[in-house]
Design a protein around this motif. Structure first.
Motif, PDB file in Angstrom:
ATOM      1  N   ALA A 136      35.741 -21.058  -3.893  1.00  0.00           N
ATOM      2  CA  ALA A 136      35.169 -21.907  -4.938  1.00  0.00           C
ATOM      3  C   ALA A 136      34.209 -22.943  -4.346  1.00  0.00           C
ATOM      4  CB  ALA A 136      36.282 -22.587  -5.719  1.00  0.00           C
ATOM      5  N   ARG A 137      34.535 -23.463  -3.163  1.00  0.00           N
ATOM      6  CA  ARG A 137      33.688 -24.495  -2.550  1.00  0.00           C
ATOM      7  C   ARG A 137      32.294 -23.977  -2.225  1.00  0.00           C
ATOM      8  NH1 ARG A 137      38.385 -26.212   0.303  1.00  0.00           N
ATOM      9  NH2 ARG A 137      37.812 -24.854   2.057  1.00  0.00           N
ATOM     10  N   THR A 138      32.153 -22.682  -2.022  1.00  0.00           N
ATOM     11  CA  THR A 138      30.833 -22.154  -1.673  1.00  0.00           C
ATOM     12  C   THR A 138      29.847 -22.256  -2.822  1.00  0.00           C
ATOM     13  OG1 THR A 138      31.333 -19.889  -2.408  1.00  0.00           O
ATOM     14  CG2 THR A 138      31.955 -20.478  -0.149  1.00  0.00           C
ATOM     15  N   GLN A 175      44.852 -12.734  -9.517  1.00  0.00           N
ATOM     16  CA  GLN A 175      44.555 -13.835 -10.443  1.00  0.00           C
ATOM     17  C   GLN A 175      44.135 -15.096  -9.706  1.00  0.00           C
ATOM     18  OE1 GLN A 175      48.415 -13.623 -12.340  1.00  0.00           O
ATOM     19  NE2 GLN A 175      47.515 -12.838 -14.249  1.00  0.00           N
ATOM     20  N   ALA A 176      44.719 -15.343  -8.534  1.00  0.00           N
ATOM     21  CA  ALA A 176      44.465 -16.594  -7.814  1.00  0.00           C
ATOM     22  C   ALA A 176      43.086 -16.653  -7.177  1.00  0.00           C
ATOM     23  CB  ALA A 176      45.538 -16.779  -6.735  1.00  0.00           C
ATOM     24  N   ILE A 177      42.450 -15.490  -6.958  1.00  0.00           N
ATOM     25  CA  ILE A 177      41.191 -15.497  -6.231  1.00  0.00           C
ATOM     26  C   ILE A 177      40.103 -16.246  -6.980  1.00  0.00           C
ATOM     27  CG2 ILE A 177      40.316 -13.298  -7.141  1.00  0.00           C
ATOM     28  CD1 ILE A 177      39.987 -14.683  -3.553  1.00  0.00           C
ATOM     29  N   ALA A 178      40.177 -16.278  -8.311  1.00  0.00           N
ATOM     30  CA  ALA A 178      39.138 -16.965  -9.092  1.00  0.00           C
ATOM     31  C   ALA A 178      39.128 -18.465  -8.828  1.00  0.00           C
ATOM     32  CB  ALA A 178      39.338 -16.703 -10.584  1.00  0.00           C
ATOM     33  N   SER A 179      40.268 -19.026  -8.483  1.00  0.00           N
ATOM     34  CA  SER A 179      40.343 -20.471  -8.255  1.00  0.00           C
ATOM     35  C   SER A 179      40.575 -20.804  -6.786  1.00  0.00           C
ATOM     36  CB  SER A 179      41.485 -21.068  -9.090  1.00  0.00           C
ATOM     37  OG  SER A 179      42.717 -20.430  -8.766  1.00  0.00           O
ATOM     38  N   SER A 180      40.422 -19.840  -5.895  1.00  0.00           N
ATOM     39  CA  SER A 180      40.640 -20.084  -4.473  1.00  0.00           C
ATOM     40  C   SER A 180      39.740 -21.206  -3.974  1.00  0.00           C
ATOM     41  CB  SER A 180      40.346 -18.812  -3.684  1.00  0.00           C
ATOM     42  OG  SER A 180      40.226 -19.099  -2.318  1.00  0.00           O
ATOM     43  N   ALA A 181      40.312 -22.140  -3.258  1.00  0.00           N
ATOM     44  CA  ALA A 181      39.572 -23.322  -2.819  1.00  0.00           C
ATOM     45  C   ALA A 181      38.413 -22.960  -1.894  1.00  0.00           C
ATOM     46  CB  ALA A 181      40.517 -24.299  -2.125  1.00  0.00           C
TER      47      ALA A 181
END
Length: 632
Positions: free
Chosen positions: A587-589, A578-584
């Motif tokens: 996400a920054r890419t 679940q956390a991978i969708a909002s991984s910093a």
């Protein structure tokens, strides 16, 4: 086994700072904890980290030839070095050491680059010829040993056994190649024709490269290839006898060592065959080790135990479980580039276990590629028969639309995934095999890409390179082409990368007897009827090993060294999915649509679709980006 690094100035001669080469080799200390050295001359610097295996005290590197103007740094093992030493000695060569490194120097002095086909083994080396003012970079036939290269802004070319060696150079640019991201999401690794960093290259397997101070870097030159274009004749009994000869020769040649030696044992056909032949050739009990899993359906340790008892080996085993997920950052650092073959974790663990008692371990890698042991190869062979029977126009007009309309069945066994089969049959054999080999289908990848990223890769499709490899393969059939692609594309990029990094991370030398080039060249000439019969792959290998191995080892369904990632990501690691969708970092890419990634994770956790491989790829990509500290 060792780590090498160096700097060479092309088109000019500038001094090379020894401290800079030393920093590059220090980044590879895990590959060679037993010694280090740096050598420089105008325009060139060579560095080495040594793991002592043969001639422990007598072969330090970099090594200068006593009789020619050559200096070498070498990573690998030459298994026929004693035979070459005798041949070269008969021609007047003399030796100061008892190891294989000096034999390479003498072979180069005698034959130049034509020495490469005479070297039987695994290797990557850099050899500087001061008379010719030329650097030879060379890599073994299959790419067992790696070599990364990068042109730098000061006109030099840096090289190293691992990307981290190049990362230690301050002039290396850390910018991600977006095409490598497409490749990675398609295959689960960055294949050898590309690197995650723009400007970084990998010397292809079976190639060498000549660099001179007075000219720009030359392109790599192929010095070895394998052909499936011929067919060996003879009875099954004759082929079986010849196969056993090659197997014994491959295993016994890899038992030469001045340090303790053992074997990985999974309980499958391949590792069990290696252990059986080791036991036949050894006076002492073979030291074996295996890794199991906390999910019973994936655990093969009972079969490994059976083989250990049969051959009276000194056997040790351990279990990998989901609570070892905290090691993922260590894995990311180990591979540098994103690498999502989930069997890397247990492979690393079995290497750790082996290193507690041995310094060299033999593996069973290579038999599936050589003898058609993968299920995908068996399916492909049958699909190719169907393509011959059904006209192309019918396949395209009927099977294509039918496959597009057919519902997906991700959780079903492969034979029941009719949608995949119909879509594969509608296209060419190469397209179908590329689809079977890829971990994330093209349409799913494209659905995740942001508009900016999709524009950035400008229609590039990862599968096209594999299709090209199959189309140019020296082969007679679709199965030949599939095996050729596995040997030339899949093997160096995935399997050999996995084994090299995980073994060298713990300073363990892994040897692959089933990748002996003489064995492979023999296997490539075998009639298809002795490679595959019905749904049975590796038919001749299994028949030959019946004198050693029991039926339940030879003919049980193939399982593979597969980590239970799907179960873990639905259970104890659901939070990570679940956390991978909002991984910093990811996400920054701006590469992916985070809402769609979140939907993929939820569908997997709910059991609606099996997206475990994609989720694991994204997790490993995220961790690799953090470790690399790259510009995106």
């Amino acid at each position: 086994m060792c780590g090498i690094a160096g700097i060479f100035h092309c088109g000019t001669i500038k001094p090379v700072d020894p401290a800079r080469v030393e920093r590059m080799t220090d980044a590879l200390a895990h590959r060679g904890p037993d010694g280090s050295g740096v050598w420089t001359a105008p325009g060139v610097g060579l560095g080495h980290r040594r793991l002592s295996i043969i001639d422990i005290a007598g072969s330090p590197q970099p090594m200068q030839s006593a009789h020619s103007p050559a200096t070498i740094v070498f990573n690998g093992e030459i298994y026929n070095y004693r035979e070459l030493r005798k041949e070269l000695g008969a021609g007047g060569a003399t030796f100061r050491t008892d190891g294989d490194t000096e034999v390479i120097l003498a072979a180069y002095a005698r034959w130049g680059v034509d020495c490469l086909p005479r070297l039987h083994g695994m290797f990557a080396f850099a050899l500087y010829d001061s008379d010719k003012r030329q650097l030879l970079l060379a890599r073994d036939r299959l790419g067992v040993k790696p070599l990364f290269m990068a042109p730098l802004s000061d006109g030099s070319l840096a090289f190293a056994s691992e990307l981290k060696g190049l990362l230690a150079h301050p002039l290396l640019r850390r910018e991600v190649d977006p095409l490598a991201v497409e490749d990675y999401l398609a295959w689960g690794y960055v294949p050898d024709h590309r690197s995650i960093l723009s400007g970084v290259e990998k010397l292809p397997a079976g190639h060498y490269r000549l660099l001179r101070h007075d000219s720009p870097p030359a392109a790599p030159i192929r010095w070895w290839d394998i052909s499936f274009a011929e067919r060996r004749k003879g009875s099954v009994a004759d082929l079986e006898a010849e196969l056993l000869h090659h197997l014994r020769e491959a295993v016994t040649s890899r038992l030469v060592s001045d340090v303790p030696l053992g074997a990985f044992l999974s309980g499958g056909v391949d590792s069990s065959s290696v252990v059986a032949l080791m036991a036949e050739a050894s006076r002492e009990p073979v030291r074996t080790c295996s890794i199991g899993f906390d999910v019973a359906a994936h655990d093969e340790t009972a079969y490994a135990d059976e083989i250990a008892r049969l051959f009276d080996t000194n056997h040790r085993k351990r279990t990998v479980s989901a609570d070892q997920f905290d090691a993922i950052d260590d894995l990311a650092a180990m591979f540098d580039e994103p690498f999502a073959d989930a069997s890397a974790l247990p492979t690393w663990r079995v290497c750790q276990l082996a290193r507690e008692t041995v310094t060299v371990a033999l593996s069973g890698d290579g038999a599936d590629e050589a003898f058609a042991g993968y299920r995908r190869q068996v399916f492909h062979a049958h699909e190719e028969q169907a393509r011959r029977w059904i006209p192309g126009s019918v396949r395209r007009s009927l099977l294509g639309p039918l496959g597009a309309a057919y519902p997906k069945a991700d959780w079903a066994p492969r034979p029941l995934r009719l949608k995949t089969t119909l879509l594969s049959l509608a296209g060419s054999g190469a397209e179908g095999y590329a689809s079977a080999l890829s971990t994330t289908p093209q349409d799913l990848r494209q659905s995740l890409y942001s508009a900016d990223f999709a524009r950035g890769i400008a229609g590039y499709r990862a599968e096209d390179r594999l299709v090209e490899v199959m189309q140019r393969a020296p082969a007679r059939s679709g199965l030949d082409r599939a095996q050729y692609a596995d040997l030339m594309f899949w093997l160096p990029g995935d399997i050999l990368t996995k084994v090299d990094r995980t073994s060298m991370a713990v300073s363990l030398e892994a040897r692959e007897p089933l990748l002996d080039h003489r064995l492979l060249e023999f296997a490539a000439t075998l009639p298809e009827s002795v490679r595959i019969r019905g749904r049975q792959g590796k038919w001749l290998l299994k028949k030959a090993m019946r004198r050693y191995l029991p039926e339940d080892i030879l003919y049980r369904p193939k399982q593979g060294f597969v980590t239970p990632i799907a179960e873990w990501l639905c259970g104890p690691l659901a939070g990570e999915a679940q956390a991978i969708a909002s991984s910093a970092a990811l996400a920054r890419t701006g590469w992916l649509d985070s809402r769609k990634v979140a939907g993929i994770a939820e569908a997997h956790i709910a059991g609606k679709s099996d997206h475990s491989r994609l989720l694991w790829q994204l997790i490993m990509l995220d961790r690799s980006l953090r470790k690399l500290g790259v510009a995106t």
